[in-house]
Design a protein around this motif. Structure first.
Motif, PDB file in Angstrom:
ATOM      1  N   ARG A 226       0.819  -1.217   0.000  1.00  0.00           N
ATOM      2  CA  ARG A 226       0.000   0.000   0.000  1.00  0.00           C
ATOM      3  C   ARG A 226       0.850   1.263   0.000  1.00  0.00           C
ATOM      4  N   ASP A 227       2.152   1.081   0.266  1.00  0.00           N
ATOM      5  CA  ASP A 227       3.084   2.199   0.333  1.00  0.00           C
ATOM      6  C   ASP A 227       2.606   3.264   1.328  1.00  0.00           C
ATOM      7  N   GLU A 228       2.181   2.800   2.493  1.00  0.00           N
ATOM      8  CA  GLU A 228       1.739   3.704   3.548  1.00  0.00           C
ATOM      9  C   GLU A 228       2.088   3.091   4.889  1.00  0.00           C
ATOM     10  N   GLU A 229       2.027   3.884   5.953  1.00  0.00           N
ATOM     11  CA  GLU A 229       2.421   3.404   7.265  1.00  0.00           C
ATOM     12  C   GLU A 229       1.598   2.187   7.690  1.00  0.00           C
ATOM     13  N   ALA A 230       2.280   1.172   8.176  1.00  0.00           N
ATOM     14  CA  ALA A 230       1.614  -0.062   8.613  1.00  0.00           C
ATOM     15  C   ALA A 230       0.833   0.192   9.898  1.00  0.00           C
ATOM     16  N   GLU A 231      -0.320  -0.442   9.992  1.00  0.00           N
ATOM     17  CA  GLU A 231      -1.157  -0.303  11.192  1.00  0.00           C
ATOM     18  C   GLU A 231      -1.452  -1.681  11.774  1.00  0.00           C
ATOM     19  N   ARG A 232      -2.339  -2.427  11.126  1.00  0.00           N
ATOM     20  CA  ARG A 232      -2.675  -3.762  11.624  1.00  0.00           C
ATOM     21  C   ARG A 232      -1.499  -4.724  11.503  1.00  0.00           C
ATOM     22  N   GLU A 233      -0.546  -4.403  10.638  1.00  0.00           N
ATOM     23  CA  GLU A 233       0.585  -5.307  10.392  1.00  0.00           C
ATOM     24  C   GLU A 233       1.604  -5.298  11.533  1.00  0.00           C
ATOM     25  N   ILE A 234       1.499  -4.339  12.463  1.00  0.00           N
ATOM     26  CA  ILE A 234       2.436  -4.259  13.577  1.00  0.00           C
ATOM     27  C   ILE A 234       1.660  -4.117  14.886  1.00  0.00           C
ATOM     28  N   SER A 235       2.337  -4.410  15.993  1.00  0.00           N
ATOM     29  CA  SER A 235       1.678  -4.299  17.296  1.00  0.00           C
ATOM     30  C   SER A 235       2.715  -4.091  18.389  1.00  0.00           C
ATOM     31  N   SER A 236       2.337  -3.307  19.388  1.00  0.00           N
ATOM     32  CA  SER A 236       3.143  -3.171  20.600  1.00  0.00           C
ATOM     33  C   SER A 236       2.263  -3.379  21.825  1.00  0.00           C
ATOM     34  N   ASP A 237       1.086  -3.949  21.596  1.00  0.00           N
ATOM     35  CA  ASP A 237       0.136  -4.216  22.678  1.00  0.00           C
ATOM     36  C   ASP A 237       0.763  -5.184  23.686  1.00  0.00           C
ATOM     37  N   GLU A 238       0.675  -4.848  24.974  1.00  0.00           N
ATOM     38  CA  GLU A 238       1.310  -5.662  26.003  1.00  0.00           C
ATOM     39  C   GLU A 238       0.784  -7.094  26.033  1.00  0.00           C
ATOM     40  N   LYS A 239      -0.485  -7.276  25.697  1.00  0.00           N
ATOM     41  CA  LYS A 239      -1.039  -8.631  25.662  1.00  0.00           C
ATOM     42  C   LYS A 239      -0.345  -9.460  24.580  1.00  0.00           C
ATOM     43  N   ASP A 240      -0.093  -8.830  23.439  1.00  0.00           N
ATOM     44  CA  ASP A 240       0.607  -9.523  22.356  1.00  0.00           C
ATOM     45  C   ASP A 240       2.043  -9.823  22.756  1.00  0.00           C
ATOM     46  N   VAL A 241       2.705  -8.849  23.365  1.00  0.00           N
ATOM     47  CA  VAL A 241       4.096  -9.027  23.787  1.00  0.00           C
ATOM     48  C   VAL A 241       4.196 -10.126  24.840  1.00  0.00           C
ATOM     49  N   ASP A 242       3.252 -10.161  25.776  1.00  0.00           N
ATOM     50  CA  ASP A 242       3.261 -11.203  26.814  1.00  0.00           C
ATOM     51  C   ASP A 242       3.103 -12.594  26.206  1.00  0.00           C
ATOM     52  N   LEU A 243       2.242 -12.714  25.189  1.00  0.00           N
ATOM     53  CA  LEU A 243       2.085 -13.991  24.502  1.00  0.00           C
ATOM     54  C   LEU A 243       3.378 -14.395  23.815  1.00  0.00           C
ATOM     55  N   LEU A 244       4.042 -13.435  23.186  1.00  0.00           N
ATOM     56  CA  LEU A 244       5.294 -13.722  22.489  1.00  0.00           C
ATOM     57  C   LEU A 244       6.378 -14.144  23.475  1.00  0.00           C
ATOM     58  N   ARG A 245       6.355 -13.563  24.644  1.00  0.00           N
ATOM     59  CA  ARG A 245       7.348 -13.919  25.668  1.00  0.00           C
ATOM     60  C   ARG A 245       7.118 -15.317  26.224  1.00  0.00           C
ATOM     61  N   GLY A 246       5.983 -15.907  25.927  1.00  0.00           N
ATOM     62  CA  GLY A 246       5.737 -17.285  26.336  1.00  0.00           C
ATOM     63  C   GLY A 246       6.579 -18.279  25.565  1.00  0.00           C
ATOM     64  N   ASP A 247       7.160 -17.823  24.458  1.00  0.00           N
ATOM     65  CA  ASP A 247       8.084 -18.645  23.679  1.00  0.00           C
ATOM     66  C   ASP A 247       9.505 -18.300  24.126  1.00  0.00           C
ATOM     67  N   SER A 248      10.347 -19.295  24.354  1.00  0.00           N
ATOM     68  CA  SER A 248      11.687 -19.056  24.899  1.00  0.00           C
ATOM     69  C   SER A 248      12.527 -18.141  24.022  1.00  0.00           C
ATOM     70  N   VAL A 249      12.479 -18.361  22.708  1.00  0.00           N
ATOM     71  CA  VAL A 249      13.241 -17.501  21.793  1.00  0.00           C
ATOM     72  C   VAL A 249      12.591 -16.126  21.708  1.00  0.00           C
ATOM     73  N   GLY A 250      11.269 -16.108  21.641  1.00  0.00           N
ATOM     74  CA  GLY A 250      10.551 -14.847  21.588  1.00  0.00           C
ATOM     75  C   GLY A 250      10.830 -13.983  22.801  1.00  0.00           C
ATOM     76  N   ASP A 251      10.950 -14.606  23.963  1.00  0.00           N
ATOM     77  CA  ASP A 251      11.226 -13.879  25.197  1.00  0.00           C
ATOM     78  C   ASP A 251      12.575 -13.173  25.121  1.00  0.00           C
ATOM     79  N   LEU A 252      13.609 -13.886  24.666  1.00  0.00           N
ATOM     80  CA  LEU A 252      14.943 -13.302  24.581  1.00  0.00           C
ATOM     81  C   LEU A 252      15.018 -12.215  23.517  1.00  0.00           C
ATOM     82  N   VAL A 253      14.319 -12.414  22.418  1.00  0.00           N
ATOM     83  CA  VAL A 253      14.352 -11.428  21.336  1.00  0.00           C
ATOM     84  C   VAL A 253      13.633 -10.136  21.732  1.00  0.00           C
ATOM     85  N   THR A 254      12.483 -10.257  22.381  1.00  0.00           N
ATOM     86  CA  THR A 254      11.757  -9.045  22.774  1.00  0.00           C
ATOM     87  C   THR A 254      12.487  -8.287  23.882  1.00  0.00           C
ATOM     88  N   ASN A 255      13.295  -9.001  24.671  1.00  0.00           N
ATOM     89  CA  ASN A 255      14.052  -8.354  25.743  1.00  0.00           C
ATOM     90  C   ASN A 255      15.483  -8.019  25.342  1.00  0.00           C
TER      91      ASN A 255
END
Length: 271
Positions: free
Chosen positions: A74-103
């Protein structure tokens, strides 16, 4: 997809067919819900050598902003394609690799985060943890060179990677996020080949930096090109044999364990 977030070295959670369904940008601190279709001006291709990646990045930067993630189609700023919602981040941290990458670099120093990923590479998360370490390490080494100009900033990362250079990655079915329409076993082979080459790409980065300081390691330049010429099929077994027969002996000759210890002590004193 080569110019998208899924192929950027600041995204440690995805590389080609391997990884989680979402990525994570360590520069923007955003979850990438559709990494194949987003990018930004800070993009660095993890499949290219350092010199070529920088050349492509300079062109890429002329089109895209450093400060926002863009939807390529679309050549415009992404909206739904990205997230910084804490609920999403907490879910990602449930994965061992995801936890280290987000931190990454937030709770400890970045090198400690990379060391933790390196240790995790010896577990059931091996392939994904190693890809995360290799991807983020390319940015780490490049940034250290820019700030202090000393190639030994990447000394330990270089040593860890060199020691497993010829190992064929242990890829689990759960590590593959897409087959691309081909047989699963073939996708595993292609992914294994890609990870082995990604190791050599990181090694090549450090060699390029060492060459600018006339260190003996810099004399082994060109291994990435030699590997591509020697093994022209996507066969991880053949590539592994070439690494063990050609690449590792050349690297071992320039950095023995005794010299590694000496450089480590000097690095510790400098730090």
């Amino acid at each position: 997809m080569l110019q998208s977030c899924q192929n950027c070295w600041f995204n440690g959670l995805q590389y080609g067919a391997l990884g989680l369904s979402v990525g994570y940008c360590s520069r923007h601190d955003k979850i990438l819900n559709a990494a194949e279709g987003t990018t930004c001006g800070q993009h660095m291709r993890k499949d290219l050598s350092l010199k070529r990646a920088k050349e492509v990045a300079s062109i890429h930067k002329n089109r895209y902003s450093d400060s926002v993630i863009i939807n390529i189609y679309r050549d415009e700023e992404a909206e739904r394609e990205i997230s910084s919602d804490e609920k999403d981040v907490d879910l990602l941290r449930g994965d061992s690799v995801g936890d280290l990458v987000t931190n990454y670099g937030k709770l400890d120093t970045k090198i400690i985060s990379l060391a933790q990923l390196n240790m995790l590479a010896g577990t059931k998360y091996g392939a994904r943890a190693e890809v995360a370490m290799l991807s983020l390490a390319r940015g780490y080494v490049s940034n250290c060179m820019r700030l202090n100009g000393n190639w030994t900033s990447g000394l330990h990362i270089y040593w860890w990677t060199k020691n497993r250079l010829a190992e064929i990655p242990d890829i689990q079915t759960s590590d593959i996020r897409t087959t691309g329409g081909i047989n699963l076993h073939r996708q595993v082979d292609l992914t294994s080949w890609s990870i082995i080459m990604l190791r050599l790409t990181l090694i090549d980065d450090v060699i390029e930096h060492a060459a600018t300081q006339n260190d003996p390691i810099g004399e082994v330049k060109g291994l990435l090109q030699k590997a591509s010429e020697a093994v022209q099929t996507f066969n991880p077994d053949k590539l592994s044999k070439w690494m063990r027969a050609k690449a590792q002996p050349a690297l071992d000759k320039k950095l023995t364990y005794e010299r590694y210890q000496e450089l480590s002590r000097n690095l510790h004193r400098d730090t």
